[in-house]
Scaffold this motif. Structure first.
Motif, mmCIF file in Angstrom:
data_model
loop_
_atom_site.group_PDB
_atom_site.id
_atom_site.type_symbol
_atom_site.label_atom_id
_atom_site.label_comp_id
_atom_site.label_asym_id
_atom_site.label_seq_id
_atom_site.Cartn_x
_atom_site.Cartn_y
_atom_site.Cartn_z
ATOM 1 N N THR A 1 4.887 17.205 3.938
ATOM 2 C CA THR A 1 3.604 16.505 4.070
ATOM 3 C C THR A 1 3.410 15.396 3.040
ATOM 4 O OG1 THR A 1 2.533 18.410 5.093
ATOM 5 C CG2 THR A 1 1.095 16.797 4.056
ATOM 6 N N PRO A 2 3.695 15.613 1.753
ATOM 7 C CA PRO A 2 3.513 14.517 0.792
ATOM 8 C C PRO A 2 4.365 13.294 1.119
ATOM 9 C CG PRO A 2 3.770 16.612 -0.341
ATOM 10 C CD PRO A 2 4.109 16.856 1.090
ATOM 11 N N PHE A 3 5.525 13.514 1.695
ATOM 12 C CA PHE A 3 6.396 12.393 2.036
ATOM 13 C C PHE A 3 5.889 11.667 3.287
ATOM 14 C CE2 PHE A 3 8.863 15.392 -0.448
ATOM 15 C CZ PHE A 3 9.354 14.557 -1.438
ATOM 16 N N ASP A 4 5.315 12.432 4.227
ATOM 17 C CA ASP A 4 4.643 11.802 5.364
ATOM 18 C C ASP A 4 3.489 10.930 4.874
ATOM 19 O OD1 ASP A 4 6.312 13.029 7.204
ATOM 20 O OD2 ASP A 4 4.931 14.659 7.651
ATOM 21 N N LEU A 5 2.702 11.465 3.926
ATOM 22 C CA LEU A 5 1.583 10.712 3.371
ATOM 23 C C LEU A 5 2.065 9.447 2.667
ATOM 24 C CD1 LEU A 5 -0.824 13.394 1.838
ATOM 25 C CD2 LEU A 5 -1.384 11.701 3.571
ATOM 26 N N PHE A 6 3.134 9.565 1.929
ATOM 27 C CA PHE A 6 3.654 8.395 1.229
ATOM 28 C C PHE A 6 4.091 7.333 2.222
ATOM 29 C CE2 PHE A 6 7.221 5.926 -0.413
ATOM 30 C CZ PHE A 6 6.639 5.369 -1.544
ATOM 31 N N ARG A 7 4.857 7.713 3.225
ATOM 32 C CA ARG A 7 5.399 6.753 4.186
ATOM 33 C C ARG A 7 4.316 6.140 5.068
ATOM 34 N NH1 ARG A 7 8.671 9.811 8.342
ATOM 35 N NH2 ARG A 7 6.527 10.274 8.949
ATOM 36 N N ASP A 8 3.400 6.967 5.567
ATOM 37 C CA ASP A 8 2.458 6.516 6.596
ATOM 38 C C ASP A 8 1.120 6.023 6.052
ATOM 39 O OD1 ASP A 8 4.378 7.235 8.434
ATOM 40 O OD2 ASP A 8 3.520 9.217 8.811
ATOM 41 N N ILE B 1 1.757 8.646 -8.342
ATOM 42 C CA ILE B 1 2.303 9.696 -9.203
ATOM 43 C C ILE B 1 2.505 10.958 -8.368
ATOM 44 C CG2 ILE B 1 1.923 11.185 -11.204
ATOM 45 C CD1 ILE B 1 0.233 8.994 -12.444
ATOM 46 N N PHE B 2 3.722 11.451 -8.352
ATOM 47 C CA PHE B 2 4.035 12.763 -7.795
ATOM 48 C C PHE B 2 4.146 13.726 -8.973
ATOM 49 C CE2 PHE B 2 4.974 10.353 -4.130
ATOM 50 C CZ PHE B 2 5.188 11.191 -3.046
ATOM 51 N N CYS B 3 3.275 14.730 -9.006
ATOM 52 C CA CYS B 3 3.347 15.759 -10.053
ATOM 53 C C CYS B 3 3.186 17.104 -9.347
ATOM 54 C CB CYS B 3 2.264 15.543 -11.099
ATOM 55 S SG CYS B 3 2.373 16.698 -12.504
ATOM 56 N N ARG B 4 4.238 17.547 -8.705
ATOM 57 C CA ARG B 4 4.137 18.646 -7.759
ATOM 58 C C ARG B 4 4.826 19.907 -8.287
ATOM 59 N NH1 ARG B 4 7.201 17.275 -3.372
ATOM 60 N NH2 ARG B 4 6.028 18.713 -2.072
ATOM 61 N N ASN B 5 4.140 21.041 -8.113
ATOM 62 C CA ASN B 5 4.703 22.356 -8.400
ATOM 63 C C ASN B 5 5.092 22.525 -9.868
ATOM 64 O OD1 ASN B 5 4.659 23.050 -5.511
ATOM 65 N ND2 ASN B 5 6.291 21.539 -5.348
ATOM 66 N N VAL B 6 4.276 21.947 -10.751
ATOM 67 C CA VAL B 6 4.458 22.182 -12.180
ATOM 68 C C VAL B 6 3.194 22.774 -12.797
ATOM 69 C CG1 VAL B 6 3.851 19.793 -12.764
ATOM 70 C CG2 VAL B 6 5.160 21.171 -14.381
ATOM 71 N N LEU B 7 2.022 22.342 -12.338
ATOM 72 C CA LEU B 7 0.765 22.867 -12.885
ATOM 73 C C LEU B 7 0.636 24.376 -12.647
ATOM 74 C CD1 LEU B 7 -1.848 20.119 -11.883
ATOM 75 C CD2 LEU B 7 -0.577 20.371 -14.027
ATOM 76 N N ILE B 8 1.288 24.893 -11.618
ATOM 77 C CA ILE B 8 1.200 26.326 -11.323
ATOM 78 C C ILE B 8 1.775 27.187 -12.447
ATOM 79 C CG2 ILE B 8 1.149 26.117 -8.805
ATOM 80 C CD1 ILE B 8 4.137 26.600 -8.762
ATOM 81 N N CYS C 1 -10.731 14.458 -4.964
ATOM 82 C CA CYS C 1 -9.987 14.672 -3.722
ATOM 83 C C CYS C 1 -10.190 13.485 -2.779
ATOM 84 C CB CYS C 1 -10.459 15.952 -3.027
ATOM 85 S SG CYS C 1 -10.297 17.440 -4.026
ATOM 86 N N ASP C 2 -9.122 13.037 -2.162
ATOM 87 C CA ASP C 2 -9.256 12.031 -1.119
ATOM 88 C C ASP C 2 -9.914 12.700 0.082
ATOM 89 O OD1 ASP C 2 -8.384 10.605 1.415
ATOM 90 O OD2 ASP C 2 -7.589 9.221 -0.080
ATOM 91 N N PRO C 3 -11.008 12.151 0.599
ATOM 92 C CA PRO C 3 -11.731 12.830 1.686
ATOM 93 C C PRO C 3 -10.971 12.868 3.007
ATOM 94 C CG PRO C 3 -12.659 10.655 1.294
ATOM 95 C CD PRO C 3 -11.668 10.899 0.198
ATOM 96 N N GLU C 4 -9.941 12.056 3.136
ATOM 97 C CA GLU C 4 -9.241 11.957 4.423
ATOM 98 C C GLU C 4 -7.905 12.676 4.442
ATOM 99 O OE1 GLU C 4 -8.872 7.864 5.485
ATOM 100 O OE2 GLU C 4 -10.961 7.405 5.024
ATOM 101 N N HIS C 5 -7.352 12.987 3.259
ATOM 102 C CA HIS C 5 -5.988 13.512 3.229
ATOM 103 C C HIS C 5 -5.881 14.654 2.229
ATOM 104 C CE1 HIS C 5 -4.764 10.081 5.650
ATOM 105 N NE2 HIS C 5 -5.345 9.289 4.779
ATOM 106 N N ARG C 6 -5.602 15.830 2.728
ATOM 107 C CA ARG C 6 -5.453 16.999 1.871
ATOM 108 C C ARG C 6 -4.231 16.842 0.966
ATOM 109 N NH1 ARG C 6 -4.820 23.273 4.009
ATOM 110 N NH2 ARG C 6 -4.814 24.245 1.945
ATOM 111 N N GLY C 7 -4.407 17.207 -0.299
ATOM 112 C CA GLY C 7 -3.315 17.137 -1.252
ATOM 113 C C GLY C 7 -3.173 15.791 -1.932
ATOM 114 N N LEU C 8 -4.050 14.853 -1.577
ATOM 115 C CA LEU C 8 -4.017 13.513 -2.153
ATOM 116 C C LEU C 8 -5.242 13.334 -3.045
ATOM 117 C CD1 LEU C 8 -2.650 10.726 -2.221
ATOM 118 C CD2 LEU C 8 -3.913 10.151 -0.131
ATOM 119 N N TYR C 9 -5.025 12.806 -4.244
ATOM 120 C CA TYR C 9 -6.102 12.672 -5.225
ATOM 121 C C TYR C 9 -6.163 11.239 -5.731
ATOM 122 C CZ TYR C 9 -5.751 17.710 -4.957
ATOM 123 O OH TYR C 9 -5.696 18.990 -4.485
ATOM 124 N N ARG C 10 -7.393 10.810 -6.038
ATOM 125 C CA ARG C 10 -7.632 9.447 -6.506
ATOM 126 C C ARG C 10 -8.460 9.501 -7.788
ATOM 127 N NH1 ARG C 10 -4.989 6.046 -2.529
ATOM 128 N NH2 ARG C 10 -5.333 6.989 -0.489
#
Length: 296
Positions: free
Chosen positions: A80-87, A210-217, A258-267
């Protein structure tokens, strides 16, 4: 490992890397540090901890952090994050940065490099639209050892099979013995640097994405807050932050929304969130053909 030694180790890891090692993970520490002791010719874990207690040995401390850091990753992880990046994100940046014709991407906690190379492949697919642009992809990690693997761009058959579409394998990799080597063109697109997410980062500059994925956990709440506070100044006012599927900024940081249109995307909050540049529809393949490429 005694309880006192384990407590010392947990504090060391917290201070050096932000890693929050819970009390039930002593078995994991014993397993990983046992391997480290054998590699370095140290008699046992008790001797290792005694050396860490007695004097500062930065190289040994770094080796312990490397051993205890989880470096689980794969190509196009979670998709999904890569779909968001591309599209979504890439068309946005094409519109927003048309004057400067530059794009900067930061892959924080990049591990062995698959995330950064996945993005490089997507950038390569959009080469026609990015002709004349300056593209920087920076991958950082706290582990020097794992960064060497990332720079080499060499992966096993098992690693290649995890998430990489066959079309991209054939286009961007060469088989060398029992390994697969990322093409030189893609390797030139990515710069890998050692960096601790809990340290000052202004030397890295500002990024559009910025991709900062699966580290905050792996962090406790105060450490998550600190990491997010350090990320915020590095993001362009209208840029995009992507976290892991199990991560969020909610209840942790007011510096992101949170971006209101895309889950997992932050501004960054404020006018930039409400007035982002209009993105042109993605060029190239029809949607059904793009999706077929993911599943191949």
């Amino acid at each position: 490992m005694t309880e006192a030694d384990f407590t010392f180790l947990r504090l060391l890891l917290q201070q050096r890397s932000g890693l929050s090692l819970t009390a039930d993970k002593q078995y994991l520490a014993e397993s990983r540090l046992g391997i480290l002791c054998r590699r370095r010719g140290i008699a046992d874990i008790t001797t290792l901890i005694a050396r860490l207690r007695s004097a500062r040995e930065p190289a040994l401390e770094n080796a312990v952090v490397d051993a205890m850091t989880t470096n689980e990753t794969l190509f196009f992880r979670d998709r999904t994050p890569f779909d968001l990046f591309r599209d979504v994100i890439l068309p946005e940046r094409l519109a927003a940065n048309a004057a400067t014709r530059s794009l900067r991407i930061w892959c924080a906690a990049v591990s062995s490099g698959q995330e950064a190379y996945s993005l490089a492949m997507l950038i390569d697919e959009a080469a026609a639209r990015l002709e004349g642009w300056k593209i920087d992809i920076v991958g950082t990690d706290i582990s020097s050892e794992i960064l060497e693997k990332a720079r080499s761009g060499s992966y096993s058959q098992f690693e290649i099979q995890r998430g990489l579409p066959i079309q991209m394998l054939l286009k961007h990799f060469e088989q060398r013995g029992d390994k697969w080597q990322v093409s030189e063109r893609l390797r030139r697109m990515v710069e890998f640097r050692r960096h601790n997410l809990l340290e000052r980062n202004d030397h890295l500059g500002r990024f559009d994405v910025i991709f900062c994925r699966n580290v905050l956990i792996y962090f406790d709440v105060p450490t998550k807050v600190k990491a997010l506070e350090l990320l915020a100044p590095r993001l362009a006012p209208d840029g995009a932050l992507l976290l892991g599927a199990a991560e969020t900024v909610l209840g942790l940081a007011t510096s992101f929304a949170c971006d209101p249109e895309h889950r997992g995307l932050y501004r960054l909050p404020g006018p930039a969130l409400r007035a982002r540049p209009a993105a042109s529809p993605p060029d190239g393949l029809a949607r059904k053909e793009r999706l077929a490429g993911w599943s191949a």
